[in-house]
Design an enzyme around this catalytic site. Structure first.
Site, PDB file in Angstrom:
ATOM      1  N   LYS A 150       0.849  -1.189   0.000  1.00  0.00           N
ATOM      2  CA  LYS A 150       0.000   0.000   0.000  1.00  0.00           C
ATOM      3  C   LYS A 150       0.889   1.245   0.000  1.00  0.00           C
ATOM      4  O   LYS A 150       1.739   1.401   0.890  1.00  0.00           O
ATOM      5  CB  LYS A 150      -0.907   0.003   1.233  1.00  0.00           C
ATOM      6  CG  LYS A 150      -1.937  -1.116   1.259  1.00  0.00           C
ATOM      7  CD  LYS A 150      -3.025  -0.912   0.224  1.00  0.00           C
ATOM      8  CE  LYS A 150      -4.167  -1.894   0.416  1.00  0.00           C
ATOM      9  NZ  LYS A 150      -5.265  -1.677  -0.562  1.00  0.00           N
ATOM     10  N   LYS A 246     -14.189  -8.132  -6.496  1.00  0.00           N
ATOM     11  CA  LYS A 246     -14.499  -8.220  -5.072  1.00  0.00           C
ATOM     12  C   LYS A 246     -16.003  -8.410  -4.930  1.00  0.00           C
ATOM     13  O   LYS A 246     -16.793  -7.669  -5.531  1.00  0.00           O
ATOM     14  CB  LYS A 246     -14.075  -6.950  -4.329  1.00  0.00           C
ATOM     15  CG  LYS A 246     -12.575  -6.709  -4.281  1.00  0.00           C
ATOM     16  CD  LYS A 246     -12.264  -5.396  -3.560  1.00  0.00           C
ATOM     17  CE  LYS A 246     -10.774  -5.138  -3.488  1.00  0.00           C
ATOM     18  NZ  LYS A 246     -10.463  -3.811  -2.884  1.00  0.00           N
TER      19      LYS A 246
END
Length: 330
Positions: A150, A246
């Site tokens: 990230k 997702k």
């Protein structure tokens, strides 16, 4: 026989804060749906996501509003007309899959005509932090097959370089979570191949990803926030190489399976991802993992305590939940 639907807010504290470019999470707030028919119950879980305008209260209200329809026998095929794609539909859809499999004495995989869940190399996420802290975190998991980093706009070069130096072996996904500009991407592009980055996930804001059209970068680019359902695929052509599926975006396993098939037919590679959630949110997604080039289902690994019988990580290999946890009649 009538069904009874129950929806509840569950909270799972994290073992360590989860930081990305748009904020910090210290707990996983999920909506758990249970649908009972006689003595049999099916469960599903979803994570309402503020990025998509979702809240726990709104999601619970939407689910409870269709409870009479579910009680009267509404099926998974009916859900698209009852709820938009998103967290609410995901929880209900997955609960209906689970219930259907248990009532039939079989598995969701068998009902869907796909292979059952198997252990998968799933990304271990290195949360956003200082380069030194990210390097320390990466060094602890340098032996796993796949890492996800990230990053943000402050100093992504230092963040990526620090992780790669600490973990020279794993495949790497870099995820700016929409925080870059096309200028940032262009400036970093010459370095991405040197860092041996395997995938760059949603570098630009979804509303600005038109700038990716014609961009000839050194690594594949994956759509996350820009992709929800199969209806979005045509707009992504020429901008992205891979799509991140997702279930909280698609509205459940039903649409996720359709999206995976449509994406492959259009030439996109597949990534299977998740929100920070419990294993109840991961179990349905694992059914898609065998067909994906990248699997990122480590959400439960951030929890201080998962649901009993959930997934298990061993050195970056994620094993399915225990028999009977979700999606089978064991």
């Amino acid at each position: 026989m009538l069904r009874h639907l129950d929806a509840a807010h569950d909270r799972f504290g994290l073992s360590t804060p989860f930081r990305i470019s748009r904020g910090v999470k210290t707990a996983a707030d999920v909506v758990t749906v249970t649908i009972r028919q006689g003595e049999t119950a099916g469960r599903g879980e979803a994570v309402p996501y503020a990025r998509y305008g979702e809240t726990i209260d709104d999601t619970l209200a939407a689910i409870r509003a269709i409870a009479p329809r579910i009680a009267a026998g509404a099926t998974r095929a009916d859900l698209a007309a009852l709820l938009p794609a998103g967290a609410a539909r995901n929880a209900v859809d997955c609960a209906l899959w689970d219930l259907e499999a248990r009532l039939a004495g079989t598995s969701v995989a068998a009902l869907a005509g796909i292979a059952g869940p198997v252990a998968l190399p799933s990304a271990i996420t290195i949360g956003l932090d200082t380069p030194d802290a990210m390097a320390r975190a990466a060094a602890k998991v340098a032996h796993v097959p796949l890492l996800k980093i990230k990053v943000d706009r402050t100093d992504p070069a230092a963040q990526i370089a620090a992780v790669r130096a600490a973990a020279p072996a794993p495949r790497l996904i870099v995820d700016p979570n929409e925080s870059w500009t096309i200028e940032t991407l262009a400036a970093l592009a010459p370095y991405l191949s040197g860092w041996r980055i395997d995938l760059l996930e949603q570098p630009l804001p979804a509303g600005e990803d038109g700038a990716l059209a014609g961009f000839d970068g050194p690594v594949p680019v994956c759509a996350d926030e820009s992709l929800h359902t199969a209806a979005d695929l045509d707009a992504l052509a020429g901008r992205y190489d891979v799509v991140n599926i997702k279930l909280d975006k698609t509205g459940g396993l039903t649409e996720a399976l359709a999206l995976a098939n449509a994406a492959r037919a259009k030439g996109f590679g597949l990534m299977i991802g998740c929100m920070v959630c419990s294993s109840l949110g991961i179990a349905p997604a694992m059914l898609l993992g065998a067909e994906a080039a990248f699997v990122d289902l480590d959400g439960p690994l951030w929890l201080g305590e998962d649901r009993p019988g959930g997934v298990i990580d061993r050195n970056g290999m994620l094993s399915p939940p225990a028999p009977g946890f979700w999606g089978d009649a064991a």
